[in-house]
Each structure stands twice: as structure tokens, then as C-alpha cells.
Scaffold this motif. Structure first.
Motif, mmCIF file in Angstrom:
data_model
loop_
_atom_site.group_PDB
_atom_site.id
_atom_site.type_symbol
_atom_site.label_atom_id
_atom_site.label_comp_id
_atom_site.label_asym_id
_atom_site.label_seq_id
_atom_site.Cartn_x
_atom_site.Cartn_y
_atom_site.Cartn_z
ATOM 1 N N LEU A 77 0.935 -1.273 -0.029
ATOM 2 C CA LEU A 77 -0.025 -0.108 -0.013
ATOM 3 C C LEU A 77 1.048 1.519 -0.097
ATOM 4 C CD1 LEU A 77 -2.772 1.330 0.060
ATOM 5 C CD2 LEU A 77 -2.742 1.008 2.539
ATOM 6 N N SER A 115 -7.976 9.485 1.948
ATOM 7 C CA SER A 115 -8.088 9.462 3.408
ATOM 8 C C SER A 115 -6.852 10.064 3.841
ATOM 9 C CB SER A 115 -7.785 7.977 3.688
ATOM 10 O OG SER A 115 -8.274 8.109 5.210
ATOM 11 N N LYS A 133 -8.565 13.895 13.935
ATOM 12 C CA LYS A 133 -7.426 13.144 13.851
ATOM 13 C C LYS A 133 -7.582 11.574 14.184
ATOM 14 C CE LYS A 133 -4.290 16.785 15.664
ATOM 15 N NZ LYS A 133 -5.115 18.035 15.940
ATOM 16 N N THR A 137 -9.299 10.178 10.858
ATOM 17 C CA THR A 137 -8.555 10.097 9.612
ATOM 18 C C THR A 137 -7.657 8.909 10.006
ATOM 19 O OG1 THR A 137 -7.342 11.817 10.261
ATOM 20 C CG2 THR A 137 -8.899 12.141 8.829
ATOM 21 N N PHE A 138 -7.013 8.942 11.106
ATOM 22 C CA PHE A 138 -6.047 7.939 11.466
ATOM 23 C C PHE A 138 -6.714 6.293 11.294
ATOM 24 C CE2 PHE A 138 -3.889 4.586 13.909
ATOM 25 C CZ PHE A 138 -2.397 4.787 13.526
ATOM 26 N N ILE A 152 -9.210 5.307 9.458
ATOM 27 C CA ILE A 152 -9.487 4.917 8.086
ATOM 28 C C ILE A 152 -8.607 4.746 7.261
ATOM 29 C CG2 ILE A 152 -12.092 5.541 8.769
ATOM 30 C CD1 ILE A 152 -11.530 8.058 6.881
ATOM 31 N N GLY A 153 -7.391 5.208 7.371
ATOM 32 C CA GLY A 153 -6.410 5.434 6.263
ATOM 33 C C GLY A 153 -5.632 4.077 6.202
ATOM 34 N N ASN A 154 -4.238 4.311 5.616
ATOM 35 C CA ASN A 154 -3.321 3.372 5.454
ATOM 36 C C ASN A 154 -2.698 2.249 6.678
ATOM 37 O OD1 ASN A 154 -1.831 5.681 6.148
ATOM 38 N ND2 ASN A 154 0.188 4.394 5.803
ATOM 39 N N LYS A 155 -2.850 3.021 7.891
ATOM 40 C CA LYS A 155 -2.456 2.239 8.880
ATOM 41 C C LYS A 155 -3.814 1.993 9.724
ATOM 42 C CE LYS A 155 1.824 4.801 9.784
ATOM 43 N NZ LYS A 155 2.774 5.661 10.781
ATOM 44 N N ILE A 191 -7.819 0.731 5.699
ATOM 45 C CA ILE A 191 -7.066 0.317 4.117
ATOM 46 C C ILE A 191 -6.116 -0.448 4.467
ATOM 47 C CG2 ILE A 191 -6.633 1.409 1.919
ATOM 48 C CD1 ILE A 191 -8.123 3.777 2.537
ATOM 49 N N GLY A 192 -5.202 -0.416 5.419
ATOM 50 C CA GLY A 192 -4.053 -1.172 5.708
ATOM 51 C C GLY A 192 -4.873 -2.808 6.018
ATOM 52 N N GLN A 242 -7.626 -3.872 4.686
ATOM 53 C CA GLN A 242 -8.030 -4.385 3.534
ATOM 54 C C GLN A 242 -6.913 -5.048 2.554
ATOM 55 O OE1 GLN A 242 -10.331 -0.784 2.698
ATOM 56 N NE2 GLN A 242 -12.366 -1.761 3.043
ATOM 57 N N ILE A 243 -5.933 -4.135 2.523
ATOM 58 C CA ILE A 243 -4.816 -4.596 1.460
ATOM 59 C C ILE A 243 -4.346 -5.988 1.669
ATOM 60 C CG2 ILE A 243 -2.564 -4.326 1.136
ATOM 61 C CD1 ILE A 243 -3.629 -2.390 -0.736
ATOM 62 N N LYS A 244 -4.160 -6.101 3.123
ATOM 63 C CA LYS A 244 -3.620 -7.329 3.673
ATOM 64 C C LYS A 244 -4.563 -8.485 3.240
ATOM 65 C CE LYS A 244 0.166 -8.007 4.912
ATOM 66 N NZ LYS A 244 1.195 -7.780 3.784
ATOM 67 N N VAL A 251 -6.483 -8.504 0.894
ATOM 68 C CA VAL A 251 -6.524 -9.003 -0.543
ATOM 69 C C VAL A 251 -5.394 -9.870 -0.857
ATOM 70 C CG1 VAL A 251 -8.212 -7.372 -1.270
ATOM 71 C CG2 VAL A 251 -6.001 -6.751 -1.631
ATOM 72 N N TYR A 294 -3.958 -8.812 12.732
ATOM 73 C CA TYR A 294 -3.581 -7.561 12.065
ATOM 74 C C TYR A 294 -4.957 -7.270 11.130
ATOM 75 C CZ TYR A 294 -2.245 -3.907 8.938
ATOM 76 O OH TYR A 294 -2.078 -2.601 8.583
#
Lengths: 291, 291
Positions: A32, A120, B141, B144-145, B147-150, B153-154, B156-158, B160, B174
Motif C-alpha cells: 500500500l 484518506s 485526527k 482519519t487515522f 480509516i487510512g493506510n494504518k 485500508i491497511g 483491506q490490503i492485507k 486481498v 492484524y
């Protein structure tokens, strides 16, 4: 100041900041992080961040360091919208900024999620900035309106669902003003808000940015017809199934319209202060991209 | 109070507010407005908004009208993530909440953009709310933490990119904690922030929400194995190519883990005040969804 070096200097500083605010390539999940960095750092003129910074300074803003997170957030949002626009079910573009588009490089699933993550991350970056909450609140109102269903995404939806064989100038104006120009307008307006200028100047910034964005999009369409791949950095004639200014008005007349919009834009932006020829320089630089 | 009626009452009020904050079906571009409304108003338990409101009130918050925009924003974000998750290149689910998923109903291009528009609309709705800027800044703050890459979405990426045939409990934890639990955690924490409680209570809210979310996701996976389509409202066995608690631990042991997480969650949430058995009721209600 020479406009090319002005733009190049800011582009370099913004590129450094983008790199800083993005997750490092080692940040878990690495796929990502790498996909987020790939599209943002692939290049680009950084026009939206530069517009924000330029209007901020012309309006008397002194603390550029404080507003860098907002400038970078605009580029994150721009990048997310490019990634999603390039997807097979939308514009199906294989190249972007001279490189493979995100879904060709990482696969469609990762590209969709990388776009979401950049979207985001834009708000995360603004939320974590040191801008006073009241001012942050004001710029968020402007920004979230510009990028939502009545702004960018509204323009994109009409762009995908419109029959390009039907000549419809009013619809074309809606698509361009929403898909592109409203974001230029928001960048200029946010520069003014951050510098705390009066509301009448805000109005001129908003309108000036809007007409500048309209001119920019027309020029982009003209380049798509006339240009070479090296210059556009993306598939040439990728717009052939789209409603564009050249498809409705022809190239010559489209250029005239772009110039007229530029003049209207400048009329508004001259109200900021005496040095707003800097903005004129930026617009003229954009216009010169046309052959 | 009876927990079923408590949940049903809030669900009804939240549904009314969602309808109010969404663009009307006639709002231009109509396709986008209809696609945004379709997924959000297709139903759902509204767990995240209810958690926000419940923790807010338990923490002494008195002005629920003021925080409805934030509650609805959580549901807009949840809906956007469902739309994108269901896409052919991600989970490829044809049904959601008992109806056709967005891309089956509107086409993939509209679904992607409707998801983007809901994401954007969440921030627009918060930006336009009457919450004091300083408080808005704090919840942004946290949100946005989460729902983001950490965060989401982090996870969701793992989800898939993970090989589901490889037994990896740490990775599964995780994925669940990021894809689902961190958002429950953020909902509870934001309720506390909006009610202006002390930081030690915030810590308990954050942890209590996290373990509740973990339990919730395990139960969801168990239902996917055991349940019937009517109950799940989506494709049953849609998770068969995923790493899940039942796939690693079996159904019986998974249920035990869900109960243990529930107990840990309650231990934290009991610190808010004497009435936090309301939250216990919500958790137990969620647990009862298991057969």
C-alpha cells in the motif's frame, strides 16, 4: 522573477514535502505504501499546491511551512482521482505521467485501495497540521464541497455517462467546471482563507481560480488532440470517446475560448494586489503548453 | 431498557438523518445521488453511529442533535468501504444487505465513483456540522487515522494480498483489528471526545471499542460459515477464499475467542460510568447473532 524557475522551485519544495508526508516505502503494509508513493511521486506539475501557496503569499500569508500539509493534501486528492479515473471501468488508461498507471503496475484491487488511501491521507495530513482549528474548519468546508458530489465527482459521473457523439456545450461546461475548474477555484480560495483576507477578495479568488481551471482543462484537451505522448505523459487521443472542447468547437476556436477564460481569470485575480502578475505568469505558462 | 428497542429506536432516528444529509434523488447528477442513497439506505444495523451516540451519552454528552452529522459520517464511510470491497477486482460480491451490490446495480464505474462520493460526503457532513472547531479537529485526527493506510485500508490490503491457505494467526489479527475493530474503537473514542471526557476514559473507550470490534468481526465470520443468506444479507461462504477465525481455529474455538474479547471490552467500558451495561447489552446482542 522568471516564471519557469518560480514554478520549478516550488515544485521541488512540494516534492520534498510530499515525500515526507507520504508513508515511507517500508511502512506496513508495504504494498500500500509503495502504491500510494508511486502515483504521487511519478511527477506532475503540482499546479494545485502551487496555486494555493501563491495565492496565500499574494494575500499576505507569511507562514508557508504551516500550510504545506494543505498544499500536499490537494496533490494527494488529485492523485487519488487520477488513479480511479484511469481504472479499466472508467477511462481505461494504461499510462499516466509517462509511466504505467496504478492498476497496470499493481493490479486493479491495489489501485482502488491506494486511491482510497490517498484520499484518506489528504484529510489525515490536514488534521495533523498545526493550522488553527477555526481556519482548518473553514478550508475543510471549501475543500469538501469542491471534491464531492456537487464538485469533482459530479463532473466525473457526467463525464462517464455522457454520449460524446451528441453535441452539448452546456453539459461540457458542467463537466469541465466540476471535474477540473472547481478544484483550481478551491485551491485559490483556500490560499485566501489561510491568509485571512476579506470576503470580497475570497470571491475574486474563487472566480479567478474557476476560469483559470476552465482554461487549463481546455488546453489539456487541445494537447490531447495536437500533442505528442512525451508532452502529455499519458495516452494521446485517450479522450476520443469524450465530450471535449476540440470535439465541439474545433482546436482553433477552443484555443480562443481558453484565452478568453484566461483574461476573465486575470481580471479577478488582479484584485488581490499589485503583484498578481505572478498568477498571470502561471496562467500564461499553462497556455504556452499549447502549440 | 430493552436492548432491542434501544437499538431499533436509534436505528430509526439515524436512518432519518442519513436520508436528510444525503443528496436527494433529484440532486444533479441524479445517477450519482441515487447510487449514493442506494447503498446507505439499503439497511444495516447502524452499529457504528449507535456506538458513537451511546458512548457520547454515557460520557455525559447532552446534545445528540449536534453530533448526528458525525454519526452519519461514520455510516457514509462504512458504506463507501462496502461498495469498494464488493467490486469484482476485490471481493467480487454480487449481494449486500440482501440487495444487489452497487456495481451490479449501477455498473462498476458508477459504483467506484459513488463510493468516492460517500467518502467525500462524510467529511463534508462533518465540516458543515455545528460542532466547535477545536472538537471537530480532535475527532478528525482520530477518524482519519482509523480509516487510512494504518487503519481500515491497511487491513483491506492485507486481506486481498494474503494467501488464505497459509495459517497465520498474527496476520489474521492484524487484518481484523485494522479492517474492522479500529473503526469501532474510533467510534467509541469520538463519542468520548465529543462529550469532553478525561484522557484516561478515552483510553478505556479506545480499547473497549477495539475488542468489541474484534468480537464483532469474528462473529461475522462465524455467521458466514454457519448462517443463512437471509441473516447475513450477503453471499454466504463469500469468505471461503479468506483468512478467517473459523478457517484457522474452527467455529467452536472462534466463538470462545469472541466471548473472551467481549469480556475484555466490557472490562474497559465499565470504567465510563455505572450505566455502561447499555454497551454490554449492545455487545451481547451482537454475540447473540451467532447460533
Amino acid at each position: 522573477m522568471n516564471i519557469e524557475s518560480y514554478l520549478a522551485n516550488w515544485k521541488n519544495r512540494i516534492d520534498e514535502k510530499l515525500d515526507e508526508y507520504l508513508p515511507s516505502p517500508e511502512t506496513y503494509p508495504e504494498t500500500l505504501s509503495r502504491a500510494m508513493r508511486y502515483t504521487v511521486l511519478a511527477g506532475g506539475k503540482r499546479i494545485r499546491p502551487i496555486l494555493l501557496i501563491t495565492t496565500y503569499q499574494l494575500c499576505g500569508g507569511k507562514n508557508v511551512d504551516e500550510i504545506f500539509p494543505v498544499a500536499c493534501a490537494l496533490e494527494f486528492i488529485h492523485s487519488y482521482s487520477l488513479i480511479h479515473d484511469d481504472l479499466p471501468s472508467i477511462d481505461n488508461d494504461d499510462y499516466r505521467r509517462g509511466l504505467l498507471s496504478s492498476h497496470k503496475k499493481f493490479g486493479e484491487d491495489i489501485a482502488i485501495l491506494a486511491g482510497d488511501a490517498l484520499f484518506s491521507h489528504a484529510f489525515y495530513t490536514i488534521a495533523e497540521s498545526y493550522i488553527a482549528p477555526k481556519k482548518k474548519d473553514e478550508i475543510l468546508k471549501t475543500l469538501t464541497f469542491a471534491i464531492g458530489n456537487k464538485g469533482i465527482i459530479g463532473g466525473q459521473i457526467k463525464d462517464v455517462e455522457t454520449d460524446p457523439t451528441k453535441r452539448n456545450p452546456k453539459l461540457l461546461r458542467y463537466i469541465h467546471s466540476h471535474k477540473t475548474a472547481i478544484f483550481f477555484s478551491a485551491a485559490c480560495e483556500m490560499g485566501g482563507i489561510l491568509a485571512e483576507v476579506d470576503s470580497n477578495i475570497i470571491t475574486h479568488l474563487r472566480k479567478g481560480g474557476l476560469f483559470m481551471g476552465m482554461a487549463f482543462q481546455i488546453i489539456d484537451d487541445v494537447i490531447d488532440v495536437e500533442g505528442v505522448m512525451e508532452e502529455a505523459g499519458k495516452d494521446i487521443n485517450s479522450d476520443e470517446n469524450k465530450l471535449t472542447y476540440p470535439s465541439i468547437y474545433g482546436v482553433g476556436h477552443s484555443k480562443e475560448i481558453a484565452k478568453r477564460y484566461t483574461q476573465i481569470s486575470m481580471k479577478h485575480l488582479k484584485n488581490i494586489n499589485n503583484e498578481s502578475d505572478l498568477l498571470e505568469g502561471i496562467i500564461l505558462f499553462l497556455l504556452r503548453r499549447m502549440k
